[in-house]
Design a protein around this motif. Structure first.
Motif, PDB file in Angstrom:
ATOM      1  N   ALA A  88     -21.580 -49.403  47.902  1.00  0.00           N
ATOM      2  CA  ALA A  88     -20.879 -49.441  46.615  1.00  0.00           C
ATOM      3  C   ALA A  88     -21.837 -49.826  45.494  1.00  0.00           C
ATOM      4  N   GLU A  89     -22.697 -50.800  45.750  1.00  0.00           N
ATOM      5  CA  GLU A  89     -23.659 -51.232  44.735  1.00  0.00           C
ATOM      6  C   GLU A  89     -24.646 -50.120  44.399  1.00  0.00           C
ATOM      7  N   ALA A  90     -25.093 -49.385  45.417  1.00  0.00           N
ATOM      8  CA  ALA A  90     -26.033 -48.289  45.178  1.00  0.00           C
ATOM      9  C   ALA A  90     -25.394 -47.197  44.325  1.00  0.00           C
ATOM     10  N   ILE A  91     -24.122 -46.916  44.572  1.00  0.00           N
ATOM     11  CA  ILE A  91     -23.423 -45.892  43.791  1.00  0.00           C
ATOM     12  C   ILE A  91     -23.205 -46.363  42.361  1.00  0.00           C
ATOM     13  N   MET A  92     -22.761 -47.610  42.193  1.00  0.00           N
ATOM     14  CA  MET A  92     -22.480 -48.116  40.845  1.00  0.00           C
ATOM     15  C   MET A  92     -23.744 -48.303  40.017  1.00  0.00           C
ATOM     16  N   ALA A  93     -24.896 -48.362  40.670  1.00  0.00           N
ATOM     17  CA  ALA A  93     -26.152 -48.446  39.924  1.00  0.00           C
ATOM     18  C   ALA A  93     -26.451 -47.142  39.192  1.00  0.00           C
ATOM     19  N   GLU A  94     -25.819 -46.034  39.640  1.00  0.00           N
ATOM     20  CA  GLU A  94     -26.083 -44.734  39.027  1.00  0.00           C
ATOM     21  C   GLU A  94     -24.849 -44.085  38.414  1.00  0.00           C
ATOM     22  N   MET A  95     -23.661 -44.589  38.758  1.00  0.00           N
ATOM     23  CA  MET A  95     -22.427 -43.999  38.254  1.00  0.00           C
ATOM     24  C   MET A  95     -21.463 -45.116  37.863  1.00  0.00           C
ATOM     25  N   THR A  96     -20.597 -44.838  36.908  1.00  0.00           N
ATOM     26  CA  THR A  96     -19.643 -45.849  36.450  1.00  0.00           C
ATOM     27  C   THR A  96     -18.233 -45.459  36.881  1.00  0.00           C
ATOM     28  N   PRO A  97     -17.654 -46.177  37.815  1.00  0.00           N
ATOM     29  CA  PRO A  97     -16.279 -45.869  38.234  1.00  0.00           C
ATOM     30  C   PRO A  97     -15.276 -46.305  37.175  1.00  0.00           C
ATOM     31  N   THR A  98     -14.096 -45.720  37.215  1.00  0.00           N
ATOM     32  CA  THR A  98     -13.035 -46.119  36.287  1.00  0.00           C
ATOM     33  C   THR A  98     -12.308 -47.365  36.776  1.00  0.00           C
ATOM     34  N   ARG A  99     -12.447 -47.639  38.068  1.00  0.00           N
ATOM     35  CA  ARG A  99     -11.773 -48.808  38.649  1.00  0.00           C
ATOM     36  C   ARG A  99     -12.517 -49.240  39.901  1.00  0.00           C
ATOM     37  N   VAL A 100     -12.584 -50.553  40.114  1.00  0.00           N
ATOM     38  CA  VAL A 100     -13.246 -51.127  41.287  1.00  0.00           C
ATOM     39  C   VAL A 100     -12.306 -52.149  41.917  1.00  0.00           C
ATOM     40  N   GLU A 101     -12.146 -52.077  43.228  1.00  0.00           N
ATOM     41  CA  GLU A 101     -11.291 -53.053  43.921  1.00  0.00           C
ATOM     42  C   GLU A 101     -11.960 -53.511  45.213  1.00  0.00           C
ATOM     43  N   GLU A 102     -12.104 -54.830  45.354  1.00  0.00           N
ATOM     44  CA  GLU A 102     -12.602 -55.405  46.601  1.00  0.00           C
ATOM     45  C   GLU A 102     -11.420 -55.750  47.503  1.00  0.00           C
ATOM     46  N   HIS A 103     -11.607 -55.561  48.805  1.00  0.00           N
ATOM     47  CA  HIS A 103     -10.533 -55.803  49.774  1.00  0.00           C
ATOM     48  C   HIS A 103     -10.929 -56.990  50.658  1.00  0.00           C
ATOM     49  N   ARG A 104     -10.651 -58.202  50.177  1.00  0.00           N
ATOM     50  CA  ARG A 104     -11.101 -59.409  50.873  1.00  0.00           C
ATOM     51  C   ARG A 104     -10.587 -59.485  52.307  1.00  0.00           C
ATOM     52  N   ASP A 105      -9.363 -59.057  52.540  1.00  0.00           N
ATOM     53  CA  ASP A 105      -8.793 -59.152  53.885  1.00  0.00           C
ATOM     54  C   ASP A 105      -9.549 -58.305  54.901  1.00  0.00           C
ATOM     55  N   TYR A 106     -10.357 -57.359  54.409  1.00  0.00           N
ATOM     56  CA  TYR A 106     -11.073 -56.453  55.301  1.00  0.00           C
ATOM     57  C   TYR A 106     -12.590 -56.665  55.275  1.00  0.00           C
ATOM     58  N   PHE A 107     -13.030 -57.755  54.649  1.00  0.00           N
ATOM     59  CA  PHE A 107     -14.451 -58.093  54.720  1.00  0.00           C
ATOM     60  C   PHE A 107     -14.803 -58.430  56.167  1.00  0.00           C
ATOM     61  N   ASP A 108     -15.863 -57.830  56.690  1.00  0.00           N
ATOM     62  CA  ASP A 108     -16.338 -58.176  58.029  1.00  0.00           C
ATOM     63  C   ASP A 108     -17.169 -59.459  57.966  1.00  0.00           C
ATOM     64  N   TYR A 109     -16.965 -60.341  58.931  1.00  0.00           N
ATOM     65  CA  TYR A 109     -17.729 -61.586  59.017  1.00  0.00           C
ATOM     66  C   TYR A 109     -19.035 -61.326  59.769  1.00  0.00           C
ATOM     67  N   LEU A 110     -20.146 -61.765  59.182  1.00  0.00           N
ATOM     68  CA  LEU A 110     -21.469 -61.580  59.778  1.00  0.00           C
ATOM     69  C   LEU A 110     -22.053 -62.928  60.183  1.00  0.00           C
ATOM     70  N   TYR A 111     -22.616 -62.966  61.385  1.00  0.00           N
ATOM     71  CA  TYR A 111     -23.184 -64.204  61.927  1.00  0.00           C
ATOM     72  C   TYR A 111     -24.562 -63.929  62.509  1.00  0.00           C
ATOM     73  N   LEU A 112     -25.407 -64.949  62.499  1.00  0.00           N
ATOM     74  CA  LEU A 112     -26.663 -64.867  63.229  1.00  0.00           C
ATOM     75  C   LEU A 112     -26.373 -65.086  64.710  1.00  0.00           C
ATOM     76  N   ARG A 113     -26.744 -64.115  65.529  1.00  0.00           N
ATOM     77  CA  ARG A 113     -26.474 -64.251  66.964  1.00  0.00           C
ATOM     78  C   ARG A 113     -27.128 -65.507  67.531  1.00  0.00           C
ATOM     79  N   GLU A 114     -28.343 -65.807  67.078  1.00  0.00           N
ATOM     80  CA  GLU A 114     -29.057 -66.968  67.599  1.00  0.00           C
ATOM     81  C   GLU A 114     -28.298 -68.262  67.324  1.00  0.00           C
ATOM     82  N   GLU A 115     -27.656 -68.353  66.154  1.00  0.00           N
ATOM     83  CA  GLU A 115     -26.870 -69.555  65.861  1.00  0.00           C
ATOM     84  C   GLU A 115     -25.670 -69.674  66.793  1.00  0.00           C
ATOM     85  N   LEU A 116     -25.012 -68.554  67.080  1.00  0.00           N
ATOM     86  CA  LEU A 116     -23.843 -68.602  67.956  1.00  0.00           C
ATOM     87  C   LEU A 116     -24.223 -68.865  69.407  1.00  0.00           C
TER      88      LEU A 116
END
Length: 300
Positions: free
Chosen positions: A109-137
């Motif tokens: 999304a950031e790469a696209i918005m760096a070159e194009m301007t959308p009319t609307r942007v919406e983030e979907h917090r409920d669908y954010f994937d959680y990322l972890y360092l495997r070594e920490e886990l």
């Protein structure tokens, strides 16, 4: 790339596309579950994903809840603006869809918005994937993981848990374990029905995709099972994690056991989204994620 047609022509996504897909996802820096070959070929309603290309970028066509087409991408390398313009034009003219890019990974999304301007942007917090360092886990070192270490030590001390690798020859036994879990803990949740279908479709391909998994046994009883599969060169998806609910701390033990079983190349683990479920969000946050794979929709 020669066997992948130019958009809007498409072809069904098959195992022969796995290396191409993974390379393009890695090049774009994507770590989203929805862009993994595993998800694309197992989580669907009536049809698996289709793939096409626009120059050196790729487009995935997945089915929405009500049918139709949701286009993922364009991702990979090469100029992004002309690829987006072509995708949006054909999505509207050939498929009757809005000029919308749904659930884009944040980096795309950031790469696209760096070159194009959308009319609307919406983030979907409920669908954010959680990322972890495997070594920490796997290490669970430091004060922030003190409670987790205490839980693991208690399970080992009281139950003598045994960790067994998942093997392809045991696939029918693994399916039987899942059937028993759903019989005992399942309900009328339609999500669980889709999950069962996904497991039936995906497990036979786990080892072909380079995935690995574990079972946790206590006194010959299966108390936990989980596996992971590569999304990109450094990120693995954990799509399945089941445990006996009556054994306190077993989910945490399965989490730790899987992290310890994976290769060093699995630097980051994607443990999926919380779907807005408060208890699930709390549990995921307690494991101290290093960040999220955001999901963003852009309208043009």
């Amino acid at each position: 790339m020669n066997n992948i047609p130019e958009f809007p022509q498409q072809t069904d996504l098959t195992f022969e596309h796995n290396v191409t897909l993974r390379s393009a996802v890695t090049a774009q820096g994507i770590r989203a579950a929805e862009y993994s070959f595993y998800y694309l070929t197992s989580w669907y309603y009536n049809r698996p994903a289709r793939i096409s290309r626009i120059a050196d970028r790729y487009v995935l066509d997945v089915e929405g809840k009500q049918g139709g087409h949701i286009f993922l991408g364009p991702f990979g390398t090469g100029p992004i603006k002309p690829a987006v313009e072509k995708l949006l034009e054909h999505a509207a003219n050939d498929f009757g869809e809005e000029k919308v890019l749904h659930f884009l990974p944040g980096v795309l999304a950031e790469a696209i918005m760096a070159e194009m301007t959308p009319t609307r942007v919406e983030e979907h917090r409920d669908y954010f994937d959680y990322l972890y360092l495997r070594e920490e886990l796997s290490d669970l070192s430091g004060r922030k993981f003190q409670k987790r270490r205490n839980q693991l030590n208690k399970i080992q001390r009281e139950n003598s848990a045994e960790i067994v690798p998942l093997l392809e020859k045991d696939i029918e036994q693994i399916f039987h374990c899942f059937d028993r879990w759903y019989e005992k803990y399942g309900d009328d949740d339609p999500f669980l029905d889709m999950e069962k279908q996904s497991i039936r479709r995906a497990l036979p391909n786990l080892w072909k995709l380079g995935g690995q998994g574990i079972r946790v046994k206590i006194a010959d009883n299966m108390c936990g099972i989980s596996w992971a599969v590569p999304i990109s060169d450094d990120t693995w998806l954990v799509p399945v994690e089941k445990a006996a609910r009556e054994v306190k701390g077993m989910y945490q033990y399965v989490n730790w056991a899987l992290a310890n079983s994976l290769p060093a190349s699995a630097k980051i683990l994607n443990r999926e989204a919380d779907l807005g479920i408060e208890g699930l969000r709390t549990a995921k946050e307690r494991y101290n994620p290093i960040g999220f794979e955001k999901k963003v929709t852009l309208w043009f």
